[in-house]
Design a protein around this motif. Structure first.
Motif, short mmCIF file in Angstrom:
data_model
loop_
_atom_site.label_atom_id
_atom_site.label_comp_id
_atom_site.label_asym_id
_atom_site.label_seq_id
_atom_site.Cartn_x
_atom_site.Cartn_y
_atom_site.Cartn_z
N ASP B 9 0.87 -1.19 0.00
CA ASP B 9 0.00 0.00 0.00
C ASP B 9 0.90 1.23 0.00
N ASP B 10 0.56 2.23 -0.83
CA ASP B 10 1.40 3.43 -0.86
C ASP B 10 1.14 4.34 0.34
N SER B 11 0.08 4.08 1.08
CA SER B 11 -0.22 4.90 2.25
C SER B 11 0.42 4.31 3.50
N SER B 12 1.25 5.12 4.16
CA SER B 12 1.87 4.68 5.42
C SER B 12 0.80 4.41 6.46
N LEU B 13 -0.22 5.28 6.48
CA LEU B 13 -1.29 5.12 7.48
C LEU B 13 -2.01 3.79 7.28
N ALA B 14 -2.33 3.46 6.02
CA ALA B 14 -3.03 2.20 5.75
C ALA B 14 -2.17 1.01 6.19
N MET B 16 0.15 1.04 8.49
CA MET B 16 0.21 1.05 9.96
C MET B 16 -1.06 0.44 10.55
N MET B 17 -2.21 0.79 9.97
CA MET B 17 -3.48 0.27 10.49
C MET B 17 -3.54 -1.26 10.34
N ASN B 20 -1.07 -2.99 12.67
CA ASN B 20 -1.54 -2.92 14.04
C ASN B 20 -2.54 -4.06 14.33
N ASP B 55 -3.35 -2.93 -2.00
CA ASP B 55 -4.15 -1.74 -2.32
C ASP B 55 -4.34 -1.70 -3.85
N LYS B 104 -12.01 -0.59 2.16
CA LYS B 104 -11.49 0.39 3.12
C LYS B 104 -12.64 1.27 3.59
N PRO B 105 -12.66 1.83 4.77
CA PRO B 105 -11.61 1.76 5.77
C PRO B 105 -11.49 0.37 6.40
#
Lengths: 217, 118
Positions: B9-14, B16-17, B20, B55, B104-105
């Motif tokens: 996924d290019d999103s760090s937040l995605a 990380m989620m 987690n 993603d 997503k989310p």
């Protein structure tokens, strides 16, 4: 106010989810798949936002504006570059519709579309950000970009406040490129992009919320 | 050998989620990350991967193209497309390829269900 790389990344991902919802709504309306580009986000001054919109399209622009009020107040603009708005109306109402009728129905149709897209986008965005707000009625606008982004005309600006300075206001400049499958093949795309405008106060609330979300990881 | 999961996924937040949730619910799984399709392919070539969460909308190769390449080269990998693009056509494309579709989310429920499904 500056956002860190991670905060910008998070914001882009939230926008991405909002755009996904918006594309799904539009896809159901036009009964075609909507191809989305990667969201491009820039947090810029109001002046720069005007330059960026000007760079995209110097002629008169057609837009739907949606003000939102609540924990986070601001303005969302769905801007259709010159001529593209009629393409969208044609896609929605049928290829055989005469130009005269298309022009007559342009305002009503684009308001409907804008309302659906901006509501889907903003609802998803605020849900992710865990912030509540209410929408005002969407408005249809035809103006040059200076007028379109004129903050004094928007609810988010407070020109009556003694310390208000338009040059200090910031905008999220978000490019949302949407096009249908057919138009992609014909190189004749239906395009639009979203600009979000926030006051300095709203930007600070947004940053705090982003910090809170990111602190969970 | 412990199981491995590849997150592309290019999103760090995605990422990380997802990390987690996986580390909480499947602590024994090794997590490998990539922020684009090419990197994802390299990671799959160089590591043992049991499952991939991919993603769709990424710079360069999109998630469907990456999934097709992975299926061809590493058919043993179980793939789930994780995307905000929730249009029917996208679901149908994933289904036709025999890969999972996670909207997503991301939530713990959705991810755990997908990872435990046969």
């Amino acid at each position: 106010m500056e956002l860190s790389d991670l905060e910008q990344d998070a914001l882009k991902e939230f926008f991405n989810m909002g755009l996904g919802m918006a594309a799904d709504s539009l896809s159901q309306m036009v009964k075609k798949e909507i191809l989305l580009s990667l969201p491009q986000l820039a947090v810029v001054s109001h002046r720069r936002a005007v330059e960026l919109v000007n760079h995209q399209d110097e002629d008169r622009l057609v837009a739907v504006r949606q003000n939102f009020l609540g924990e986070l107040s601001g303005t969302a603009l769905l801007i259709f570059p010159g001529g593209k708005s009629l393409e969208l109306v044609r896609t929605l109402l049928g290829e055989n519709m005469p130009l005269e009728a298309l022009t007559e129905l342009e305002q009503e149709t684009l308001l409907d579309v804008g309302n659906v897209i901006l509501n889907a986008f903003l609802s998803s965005f605020t849900q992710m950000m865990n912030l509540d707000f209410e929408f005002e009625a969407a408005e249809f606008l035809k103006a040059n970009c200076e007028a379109l982004l004129d903050l004094s005309a928007h609810r988010i600006a407070f020109p009556n406040k003694p310390d208000w300075n338009e040059a200090d206001e910031q905008a999220f400049f978000l490019m949302m490129d949407f096009k249908t499958e057919d138009e992609e093949q014909a190189h004749n795309s239906l395009q639009g992009y979203v600009v979000l405008l926030f006051s300095k106060e709203a930007m600070e609330i947004l940053k705090k919320e982003l910090e809170r979300i990111l602190s969970q990881f | 050998m412990s199981k491995s999961i590849l997150i592309v996924d290019d999103s760090s937040l995605a990422r990380m989620m997802m990390k987690n949730i996986i580390s909480q619910s499947f602590s024994e799984w090794k997590i490998i990350e990539a922020n684009n399709g090419d990197e994802g392919m390299k990671q799959a070539d160089n590591n043992h991967v049991d499952m991939a969460l991919i993603d769709f909308n990424m710079p360069g190769m999109n998630g469907i193209d990456l999934s097709a390449q992975l299926l061809e080269k590493h058919p043993e990998i179980k793939i789930h497309l994780v995307t905000a693009n929730i249009q029917e056509k996208m679901r149908q494309r994933a289904e036709a390829m025999g890969i999972g579709f996670i909207m997503k989310p991301i939530s713990k429920d959705k991810l755990v269900l997908a990872m435990t499904a046969n």
